[in-house]
Design a protein around this motif. Structure first.
Motif, PDB file in Angstrom:
ATOM      1  N   GLY A 187       0.836  -1.192   0.000  1.00  0.00           N
ATOM      2  CA  GLY A 187       0.000   0.000   0.000  1.00  0.00           C
ATOM      3  C   GLY A 187       0.869   1.239   0.000  1.00  0.00           C
ATOM      4  O   GLY A 187       2.072   1.183   0.288  1.00  0.00           O
ATOM      5  N   PHE A 188       0.269   2.355  -0.350  1.00  0.00           N
ATOM      6  CA  PHE A 188       0.993   3.624  -0.419  1.00  0.00           C
ATOM      7  C   PHE A 188       0.516   4.516   0.724  1.00  0.00           C
ATOM      8  O   PHE A 188      -0.676   4.795   0.857  1.00  0.00           O
ATOM      9  CB  PHE A 188       0.782   4.272  -1.779  1.00  0.00           C
TER      10      PHE A 188
ATOM     11  N   LEU B  35       6.502  -2.800 -11.536  1.00  0.00           N
ATOM     12  CA  LEU B  35       5.096  -3.187 -11.587  1.00  0.00           C
ATOM     13  C   LEU B  35       4.374  -2.928 -10.273  1.00  0.00           C
ATOM     14  O   LEU B  35       3.156  -2.715 -10.257  1.00  0.00           O
ATOM     15  CB  LEU B  35       4.967  -4.664 -11.981  1.00  0.00           C
ATOM     16  N   LEU B  36       5.105  -2.923  -9.171  1.00  0.00           N
ATOM     17  CA  LEU B  36       4.491  -2.551  -7.899  1.00  0.00           C
ATOM     18  C   LEU B  36       4.123  -1.072  -7.885  1.00  0.00           C
ATOM     19  O   LEU B  36       3.208  -0.659  -7.170  1.00  0.00           O
ATOM     20  CB  LEU B  36       5.431  -2.868  -6.731  1.00  0.00           C
TER      21      LEU B  36
ATOM     22  N   LEU C 274       2.448 -16.270  -9.877  1.00  0.00           N
ATOM     23  CA  LEU C 274       1.113 -16.160  -9.290  1.00  0.00           C
ATOM     24  C   LEU C 274       1.160 -15.370  -7.990  1.00  0.00           C
ATOM     25  O   LEU C 274       0.294 -14.525  -7.720  1.00  0.00           O
ATOM     26  CB  LEU C 274       0.521 -17.549  -9.048  1.00  0.00           C
ATOM     27  N   ARG C 275       2.174 -15.626  -7.161  1.00  0.00           N
ATOM     28  CA  ARG C 275       2.309 -14.899  -5.897  1.00  0.00           C
ATOM     29  C   ARG C 275       2.573 -13.418  -6.161  1.00  0.00           C
ATOM     30  O   ARG C 275       2.017 -12.551  -5.485  1.00  0.00           O
ATOM     31  CB  ARG C 275       3.431 -15.503  -5.057  1.00  0.00           C
ATOM     32  N   PHE C 276       3.431 -13.138  -7.132  1.00  0.00           N
ATOM     33  CA  PHE C 276       3.767 -11.742  -7.409  1.00  0.00           C
ATOM     34  C   PHE C 276       2.555 -10.984  -7.959  1.00  0.00           C
ATOM     35  O   PHE C 276       2.264  -9.865  -7.520  1.00  0.00           O
ATOM     36  CB  PHE C 276       4.924 -11.658  -8.407  1.00  0.00           C
TER      37      PHE C 276
ATOM     38  N   SER D 189      -3.212  -6.737  -4.765  1.00  0.00           N
ATOM     39  CA  SER D 189      -3.560  -6.272  -3.419  1.00  0.00           C
ATOM     40  C   SER D 189      -3.783  -4.768  -3.379  1.00  0.00           C
ATOM     41  O   SER D 189      -4.524  -4.266  -2.538  1.00  0.00           O
ATOM     42  CB  SER D 189      -2.463  -6.673  -2.419  1.00  0.00           C
ATOM     43  N   TYR D 190      -3.133  -4.033  -4.284  1.00  0.00           N
ATOM     44  CA  TYR D 190      -3.370  -2.582  -4.323  1.00  0.00           C
ATOM     45  C   TYR D 190      -4.060  -2.152  -5.613  1.00  0.00           C
ATOM     46  O   TYR D 190      -4.562  -1.019  -5.706  1.00  0.00           O
ATOM     47  CB  TYR D 190      -2.046  -1.814  -4.162  1.00  0.00           C
ATOM     48  N   ALA D 191      -4.102  -3.023  -6.625  1.00  0.00           N
ATOM     49  CA  ALA D 191      -4.768  -2.707  -7.894  1.00  0.00           C
ATOM     50  C   ALA D 191      -5.661  -3.870  -8.287  1.00  0.00           C
ATOM     51  O   ALA D 191      -5.367  -4.610  -9.230  1.00  0.00           O
ATOM     52  CB  ALA D 191      -3.742  -2.420  -8.981  1.00  0.00           C
TER      53      ALA D 191
END
Length: 413
Positions: free
Chosen positions: A24-25, A123-124, A153-155, A161-163
Motif C-alpha cells: 500500500g501507499f 510493476l508494484l 502467481l504470488r507476485f 492487493s493494491y490494484a
C-alpha cells in the motif's frame, strides 16, 4: 535520498521477505504513527520514512513514489537493453564455444535476475506497464519450471492487493495457468486457490468485473467434481450478495458446465445416472433461487438468473422427463408469480419492482413454451397478468398483447 538508494533499499526489503502479500501507499504523516513498529533499515532515518514492513505487509511513502518510479524505470530499461543485446549475440552465434558459452550463460543469468528484480519494483509502482509483464513472461517461459510459474502467481497477487482491477495482472495470471495446465497435480490446487482469491477480491472491491470474469474463465479448466463443489460451497455466499449480478453470472457459467459434461457423457454407460444427477441439481438450484426471490424483494439479478435456469430446464429436461414434469414446473411458476404480485402498503420494500419482474418473467416464460402449453398458461394467468402490468408498469402493458400474438393471431382465439 537518491532514487538508486531508494531502489536498493526496496530490493532489500522484498528479498528479505518473499512472503509479502500486500502493498500500500502511505502518506508521510502516517509514518510517524507506525515508525515504532517498523522493521525497515533502522540505520537510516530517511529510509524509515520511505518504507514500512511488518507481518508480510509493505508500505511505501507517497513522497518517494515519483523518484522511485523514475529510477526503477531507468534501471529496468537498462537491464532490458542488456538482455536484448545478449539475446541478439546468441542468435548471431558469433563463435560462442567453450569458455565463451559459459561466460555468455553466466552473463545472461545475471541480466535475467536484474530484469526480474527491476520489473518487480516497476510493476508494484505501475501495474499496467505492459513491457515489464511481457519481459517476465519471456524470462519465465524459457526456464519452464513450475516453481517460477507459482512465483509469478504470488507476485501478481501482490500487485492485485493494491490494484484489484488491473487488467494486466489478471491477464498475467491467466497466462501462467495456461502454462501449467498440463501439470494436473499442480493445476487443481491452483484452480481452488484462484477461485478463493477472486472471491476475496470481489468482496473487498465491489462490482469488480475483472475478478468475476477471471473466475468464469477458470471454469473451463475445472474438473466436473470441482464445478459441483463450487456450486455448493459458495451458495450461501451468493445468497448474501444478491445485488451482485456478476456473482450469478458465475453460477450461470458453472451450471452451463454441468450441462456440457452431461452432453459429453451421453454416449457413455453412465449417461442415465449422470443425467438424473444433473436434473436433481437443476431442481435444487431452481428451489434455492425461488427462496431468494421471496426473501429479497425486487432484486432483478435473481429474476434474470431464474430465466436462465428455466430456459435450460425447458430446452434440456422438459422433453426428456415428460409432460407431467412440465405441468408441475408451470404450476410452480404460476404460484411464484401470484405470490410475488401482491403489493402490500409497505414503504420499506420494493414490492412494485417485484411485481413488475414477476409479470415480465411470466410473459417471457409463456413465450418459451410450446404453443399448446403457452395457450393454456395464458388462459390461466392472462387476466391477472394484465391487471398487474396496468398497475405497476402501464407503459409495458402492450407487451402482453405481443406475447399472446403468434403469426398475427391472439393465442387462445
Amino acid at each position: 535520498m537518491t532514487g538508486s538508494h531508494l531502489l536498493h533499499q526496496l530490493h532489500l526489503i522484498l528479498d528479505s521477505d518473499p512472503f509479502i502479500d500486500e502493498v500500500g501507499f502511505v502518506h508521510p504523516s502516517q509514518f510517524a504513527a507506525i515508525s515504532d513498529s517498523s522493521i525497515s533499515m533502522k540505520s537510516d532515518d530517511a529510509t524509515d520514512m520511505a518504507f514500512w514492513s511488518r507481518d508480510h505487509k509493505l508500505g511505501i511513502s507517497t513522497d518517494v513514489l515519483h523518484t522511485l518510479y523514475t529510477d526503477a524505470k531507468h534501471a529496468f530499461m537498462s537491464s532490458l537493453d542488456q538482455y536484448r543485446k545478449l539475446i541478439d549475440l546468441h542468435a548471431t552465434n558469433l563463435g560462442l564455444d567453450g569458455d565463451n558459452i559459459s561466460n555468455y550463460s553466466s552473463s545472461l543469468a545475471t541480466v535475467e535476475g536484474e530484469l526480474m528484480k527491476h520489473s518487480r519494483v516497476l510493476l508494484l509502482l505501475s501495474c499496467d506497464f505492459g513491457t515489464a509483464w511481457n519481459c517476465r513472461k519471456e524470462v519465465v517461459v524459457k526456464k519452464h519450471e513450475t516453481n517460477l510459474y507459482l512465483d509469478e502467481l504470488r507476485f501478481s497477487c501482490l500487485v492485485l492487493s493494491y490494484a484489484p482491477k488491473s487488467d494486466r495482472a489478471w491477464s498475467h495470471r491467466r497466462w501462467v495457468i495456461k502454462m501449467i495446465a498440463s501439470k494436473c497435480t499442480v493445476l487443481q490446487d491452483v484452480l481452488k486457490n484462484e477461485s478463493e482469491l477472486a472471491k476475496k477480491i470481489a468482496e473487498k472491491s465491489k462490482m469488480n468485473y475483472r475478478a468475476w470474469n477471471h473466475r468464469c474463465w477458470l471454469v473451463s479448466y475445472m474438473p466436473a467434481n470441482q464445478v459441483i463443489d463450487e456450486l455448493v460451497k459458495y451458495r450461501d455466499w451468493a445468497g448474501l450478495h444478491v445485488a451482485d449480478n456478476s456473482c450469478f453470472h458465475y453460477r450461470t457459467r458453472l451450471m452451463t458446465r454441468t450441462l456440457e459434461e452431461s452432453w459429453r457423457k451421453q454416449d457413455s454407460k453412465n449417461s442415465p445416472e449422470h443425467t438424473a444427477e444433473v436434473y436433481e441439481l437443476w431442481k435444487e438450484e431452481l428451489a434455492w433461487c425461488e427462496i431468494l426471490i421471496k426473501r429479497y424483494i425486487g432484486r432483478e439479478s435473481l429474476w434474470l438468473y431464474r430465466r436462465f435456469l428455466s430456459l435450460c430446464w425447458i430446452k434440456h429436461f422438459a422433453a426428456r422427463m415428460g409432460g407431467t414434469h412440465i405441468d408441475v414446473f408451470m404450476d410452480n411458476e404460476l404460484q411464484l408469480f401470484r405470490s410475488c404480485t401482491t403489493i402490500p402498503d409497505n414503504v420499506f420494500e420494493d414490492y412494485q419492482s417485484q411485481a413488475m419482474f414477476a409479470a415480465t418473467y411470466m410473459m417471457w416464460l409463456i413465450k418459451q413454451m410450446d404453443e399448446a402449453r403457452g395457450v393454456e398458461a395464458g388462459e390461466k394467468v392472462g387476466e391477472e397478468l394484465e391487471v398487474v402490468l396496468n398497475k405497476v408498469c402501464p407503459h409495458k402493458a402492450f407487451l402482453w398483447d405481443l406475447a399472446r400474438t403468434k403469426n398475427g393471431t391472439l393465442v387462445g382465439e
